[in-house]
Each structure stands twice: as structure tokens, then as C-alpha cells.
Design a protein around this motif. Structure first.
Motif, PDB file in Angstrom:
ATOM      1  N   ILE A 239       2.608 -15.528 -13.566  1.00  0.00           N
ATOM      2  CA  ILE A 239       3.771 -15.418 -14.444  1.00  0.00           C
ATOM      3  C   ILE A 239       3.354 -14.761 -15.758  1.00  0.00           C
ATOM      4  CG2 ILE A 239       5.546 -16.730 -15.643  1.00  0.00           C
ATOM      5  CD1 ILE A 239       5.220 -18.844 -13.383  1.00  0.00           C
ATOM      6  N   SER A 240       2.407 -15.362 -16.431  1.00  0.00           N
ATOM      7  CA  SER A 240       1.831 -14.832 -17.669  1.00  0.00           C
ATOM      8  C   SER A 240       2.865 -14.211 -18.608  1.00  0.00           C
ATOM      9  CB  SER A 240       0.743 -13.794 -17.348  1.00  0.00           C
ATOM     10  OG  SER A 240      -0.219 -14.300 -16.474  1.00  0.00           O
ATOM     11  N   PRO A 241       3.792 -15.006 -19.154  1.00  0.00           N
ATOM     12  CA  PRO A 241       4.786 -14.448 -20.086  1.00  0.00           C
ATOM     13  C   PRO A 241       4.117 -13.923 -21.343  1.00  0.00           C
ATOM     14  CG  PRO A 241       4.827 -16.847 -20.123  1.00  0.00           C
ATOM     15  CD  PRO A 241       3.923 -16.459 -18.994  1.00  0.00           C
ATOM     16  N   ALA A 242       4.520 -12.726 -21.751  1.00  0.00           N
ATOM     17  CA  ALA A 242       3.853 -12.062 -22.872  1.00  0.00           C
ATOM     18  C   ALA A 242       3.891 -12.898 -24.145  1.00  0.00           C
ATOM     19  CB  ALA A 242       4.491 -10.697 -23.115  1.00  0.00           C
ATOM     20  N   ARG A 243       5.062 -13.473 -24.457  1.00  0.00           N
ATOM     21  CA  ARG A 243       5.159 -14.263 -25.694  1.00  0.00           C
ATOM     22  C   ARG A 243       4.279 -15.505 -25.633  1.00  0.00           C
ATOM     23  NH1 ARG A 243      11.585 -14.636 -26.628  1.00  0.00           N
ATOM     24  NH2 ARG A 243      11.407 -15.244 -24.438  1.00  0.00           N
ATOM     25  N   GLY A 244       4.168 -16.118 -24.461  1.00  0.00           N
ATOM     26  CA  GLY A 244       3.304 -17.284 -24.312  1.00  0.00           C
ATOM     27  C   GLY A 244       1.839 -16.926 -24.392  1.00  0.00           C
ATOM     28  N   VAL A 245       1.447 -15.797 -23.776  1.00  0.00           N
ATOM     29  CA  VAL A 245       0.052 -15.341 -23.840  1.00  0.00           C
ATOM     30  C   VAL A 245      -0.319 -15.012 -25.281  1.00  0.00           C
ATOM     31  CG1 VAL A 245      -1.553 -13.517 -23.139  1.00  0.00           C
ATOM     32  CG2 VAL A 245       0.025 -14.502 -21.460  1.00  0.00           C
ATOM     33  N   LYS A 320       0.816  -5.584 -24.386  1.00  0.00           N
ATOM     34  CA  LYS A 320       1.653  -4.408 -24.161  1.00  0.00           C
ATOM     35  C   LYS A 320       1.971  -4.250 -22.672  1.00  0.00           C
ATOM     36  CE  LYS A 320      -0.006  -1.830 -28.190  1.00  0.00           C
ATOM     37  NZ  LYS A 320      -0.783  -0.637 -28.651  1.00  0.00           N
ATOM     38  N   LYS A 321       0.978  -4.506 -21.833  1.00  0.00           N
ATOM     39  CA  LYS A 321       1.196  -4.394 -20.390  1.00  0.00           C
ATOM     40  C   LYS A 321       2.143  -5.478 -19.886  1.00  0.00           C
ATOM     41  CE  LYS A 321      -3.395  -2.419 -19.531  1.00  0.00           C
ATOM     42  NZ  LYS A 321      -4.727  -2.652 -18.892  1.00  0.00           N
ATOM     43  N   LEU A 322       1.943  -6.699 -20.388  1.00  0.00           N
ATOM     44  CA  LEU A 322       2.780  -7.813 -19.931  1.00  0.00           C
ATOM     45  C   LEU A 322       4.211  -7.693 -20.430  1.00  0.00           C
ATOM     46  CD1 LEU A 322       0.328 -10.839 -20.432  1.00  0.00           C
ATOM     47  CD2 LEU A 322       0.889  -9.665 -18.292  1.00  0.00           C
ATOM     48  N   ALA A 323       4.371  -7.115 -21.624  1.00  0.00           N
ATOM     49  CA  ALA A 323       5.712  -6.997 -22.207  1.00  0.00           C
ATOM     50  C   ALA A 323       6.609  -6.094 -21.373  1.00  0.00           C
ATOM     51  CB  ALA A 323       5.616  -6.476 -23.632  1.00  0.00           C
TER      52      ALA A 323
END
Length: 443
Positions: A239-245, A320-323
Motif C-alpha cells: 500500500i505504502s501511502p505517500a503521506r504516511g511514508v 515522488k514515485k508513490l505520490a
């Protein structure tokens, strides 16, 4: 006296008594006596600054080994977001999570998911009436710092569980529901960047922690790295949400909240400066303070393997990649009570001068008197971090004025003069001292 657990400990065989640690400890929790550092457990907040600064590697953190997984029927890895920034370009979270499964974990649950959930409720909390500025509860070293040095500001702490605890609870409930497991059969292990998180697991602020153990990132890094190149590593979707990471670096919390007037501060001594400003009544125009003990945030923790500046670049690239990816979060509890701390954070008793108020006042006056007589150089040669700390130690009976090299030199000079005077004195029966044949009394 309350018994404290501390992840930070001392290897006496390696300690050279160099006094580096006493000068950097933010709570003056270390003394050097008889050539050995000693940690005052009532004051230690497990921030790990002494681990970072010790040139002899005499300070270390107690963490759980991978072998502890064998104590549970079903094990869950709980990777901190900062773990993802420890690896080179091209390594994505799902690669790291797959390596964790190869290491023996049955599954994983990302702390980043817990951070995403906490962010949502933080936005709601800041929209209500609360002491301003509200202070993040995410960094346990900062919370313990406030318990020791800023007890009057504890009401400013957001009464909300950390992403680690929220993620652990969600993971535990899912494992019990999906696999029919008993609570004691489930072992949840946080992959930690710092010793303060270990202490938060072993001696939580509330009644219990949903985490069963903490494994150092540095200790597990080589194992993960080796399995990233192994063909047996299972590549799983994550899942790795960008805001959480993003919570893994300074400013990540604020970026996830977005709204309101937000301030981010990192580095334990910078945090102290901000807290002192709040204590003086300042920063009322700030809604929320993201305070992290480590410079750079969790990517700069004492237990991370990589240089924090390199990790920051890698984290920015990863975000940037996750976003740009669409991610479907698991079902997240919406009840605010799910995230609320079960009990308020209380002040932590430190070294009092006396339980008797009148005696304490008298001892404080003595501390002030002794401090005024000391040179005020705060050199640390006495084994205490400052002249005032030495004065307190003297009043408590833990030190002597002669521990100060400057006061000792004064005493030696006075003694030398007395010896010279004594050398020129003769008993009355032996007559008067003469100099060049002339009685001294006739000169």
C-alpha cells in the motif's frame, strides 16, 4: 521510586570517561565518576544522543533479536516509514516487505498506513478547541523530554496514539479475525530507527503496547539487503501511502495535515529551544508543532544504517514515485476513540532536592551559593555537565567542591602558601628565625 526500563545502556569495558556524552545529553542524565560514565535513569529519555556522540561506542541500545520470532505462532513485521529510505534507487517498499517475509515474518503491516489514519484524525482534532500550539505525540523521546523538563506543557500534547501503536492494533485485530488467533499467539515487531521507540514498546505511556518487540534497523539491514538480491524474495504488492511514508522525515506530519499554521522542528536541542519559547507564552499563532528528537526526523535516528542526508534524498525520490500511484487503503477505523490515548501523560519524577518543601528551598539556596562560587565555565572536567549540575550534585552529597579543577587549584595554591609560611616558622625554644645573621624580628 518507579523502576524505569531503558533501551540505552552502557558498556563499561569500552567507556574511557571522555565526558563527550555529558555535554550533549539534553536532560543532564549522565555523570562521569572514577573514569566511567553513569546514566541517571530517572532523567534518561532514551533519545540516543549519547549513542550518536560516543567515540568509543560505549553506549548502545537494547533491541530484540530476530530469534524472538520463534516465541510466537504468528509474526507480523511493522516497518517504520524511515526503513524505506535506507536502500538505493530502484528499491521500492514491496521489495523490502518481501525481504522481511523471507526473514521469517508471516506477514507485515506498514506503519505508514497507521500514519495515514492518524493524519486524518489530526486534521479533525486541530479543527476543535485545544491548547495552542498542539504538540505532536509521535516522538516518544520528545514526550519523555517534556515529562522530565517541561511538565507544564504536557496538556499541549495531542492525546492521540502514535502511528506505530495504531498500525499494531489494526494488524493484531486483522490477524485475530482472519486466522482465528489468540492475542498471545500473535507477535508484532516494530523495525525501529531509534531506542526511544524500543522504550515506548517495553514501557509504554499507557496500560499496554500493541507491539511485542522492536528490532533495530541497523541490526536487520544486512539481512534485508542480502535478500533483495535473492531470487527467493517474494515480490508483493504494497500500500505504502505517500503521506504516511512521509512521516519518516521532518515535515512529513505537517505535509500530511496540510491545513492550519504548522511548525516542524527537529534535533533534540532545537526542540528544547521551541519548548522554552512555548513555556514563555510564545508561538500562540502556531496551531501544531511537529517535534522530532532526531535531526532530519526518523531517517536520522541513532539506529539507522545510512547517512541521514543521503536517506533524505532517497526519501524525497520515493515520495515522488508513490505520490503518482493510486493506492487503496485498508478499512480504517473512523471512531475517534480508537486513536485516543487511554490516559493522560503524567509528569515524570526526576531527582528532587527534597520531598520537604522547606528543606528543598534551603538546599536550592545552597545550590545557588555554590554555583556563584564556581567558575561558570561548564567545562565538564568535574564529571558533571555544568557548574550548576555540579552544585546540585554537591548539595545532594554526590560530589565535592574539589571535583572542580579550578577550585582544587585554588585550594592547592592556598595550601602551598601555608606550607611556605610553615617552613619559615621555628618553635620558640629554638630561638627566632634569622636571615643573613639578623633576627627576622629586627629587619
Amino acid at each position: 521510586m518507579q523502576k524505569y526500563f531503558h533501551s540505552v545502556t552502557l558498556d563499561g569495558e569500552k567507556c574511557k570517561g571522555c565526558t563527550n556524552c555529558i555535554k550533549h545529553c539534553p536532560t543532564e542524565a549522565i555523570r562521569v565518576r572514577e573514569g566511567q560514565a553513569r546514566i541517571i535513569e530517572e532523567r534518561c529519555i532514551d533519545c540516543g544522543e549519547c549513542i550518536r556522540i560516543c567515540p568509543n561506542r560505549a553506549k548502545l541500545a537494547i533491541t530484540d533479536p530476530l530469534a524472538t520470532l520463534a516465541n510466537f505462532k504468528y509474526t507480523i513485521a511493522l516497518p517504520a516509514p524511515s526503513l524505506y529510505a535506507q536502500f538505493g534507487p530502484g528499491v521500492m517498499p514491496h521489495h523490502i516487505l518481501g525481504a522481511l517475509l523471507d526473514l521469517g515474518f508471516d506477514t507485515y503491516f506498514e506503519v505508514a498506513v497507521g500514519a495515514e489514519a492518524v493524519s486524518m484524525h489530526l486534521r479533525e482534532y486541530l479543527g476543535r478547541q485545544c491548547p495552542r500550539p498542539a504538540i505532536s505525540s509521535a516522538c516518544p523521546a520528545v514526550i519523555r523530554l517534556m515529562q522530565v523538563k517541561f511538565p507544564g506543557l504536557l496538556e499541549h500534547i495531542v492525546p492521540m496514539e502514535t502511528p506505530m501503536e495504531v498500525a499494531a492494533r489494526m494488524a493484531r485485530e486483522r490477524a485475530a479475525r482472519d486466522h482465528g488467533l489468540k492475542d498471545e499467539e500473535i507477535g508484532i515487531f516494530f523495525i525501529t530507527p531509534c531506542p526511544a521507540k524500543v522504550t515506548a514498546v517495553k514501557q509504554p505511556f499507557g496500560e499496554r503496547s500493541y507491539v511485542d518487540g522492536a528490532i533495530s534497523m541497523s541490526a536487520i539491514y544486512g539481512e534485508i539487503l542480502g535478500r533483495l538480491e535473492s531470487p527467493t524474495t517474494r515480490l508483493l504488492s504494497s500500500i505504502s501511502p505517500a503521506r504516511g511514508v512521509g512521516w519518516g522525515k521532518t515535515g512529513g506530519e505537517n505535509h500530511a495535515i496540510k491545513e492550519h499554521s504548522l511548525l516542524a522542528v527537529d534535533g533534540i536541542h532545537n526542540v528544547i529551544n521551541v519548548l522554552e519559547e512555548i513555556e514563555r507564552g510564545g508561538l500562540r499563532d502556531i496551531d501544531y508543532v511537529e517535534a522530532q528528537a532526531c535531526t532530519g526526523g526518523c531517517i536520522g535516528g541513532p539506529l539507522v544504517p545510512q547517512n541521514p542526508f543521503v536517506s533524505r534524498v532517497r526519501m524525497e525520490s520515493l515520495l515522488k514515485k508513490l505520490a503518482g500511484r493510486e493506492q487503496q487503503l485498508p478499512e480504517i477505523p473512523t471512531d475517534p476513540g480508537y486513536y485516543r490515548l487511554k490516559s493522560p501523560i503524567a509528569p515524570r519524577p526526576t531527582l528532587k532536592l527534597s520531598n520537604d518543601i522547606q528543606k528543598a528551598i534551603s538546599m536550592l539556596e545552597e545550590v545557588e551559593r555554590i554555583t556563584a562560587e564556581l567558575p561558570g565555565l561548564d567545562c565538564g572536567s568535574c564529571g558533571s555537565p555544568s557548574c550548576r549540575a555540579l552544585a546540585e550534585d554537591i548539595v545532594r552529597g554526590y560530589a565535592e567542591t574539589s571535583f572542580c579543577v579550578f577550585k582544587l587549584r585554588e585550594k592547592l595554591q592556598l595550601l602551598a602558601r601555608e606550607i611556605v609560611d610553615l617552613a619559615h616558622m621555628r618553635p620558640p625554644a629554638m630561638g627566632r628565625e634569622t636571615v643573613n645573621g639578623t633576627e627576622e624580628g629586627q629587619k
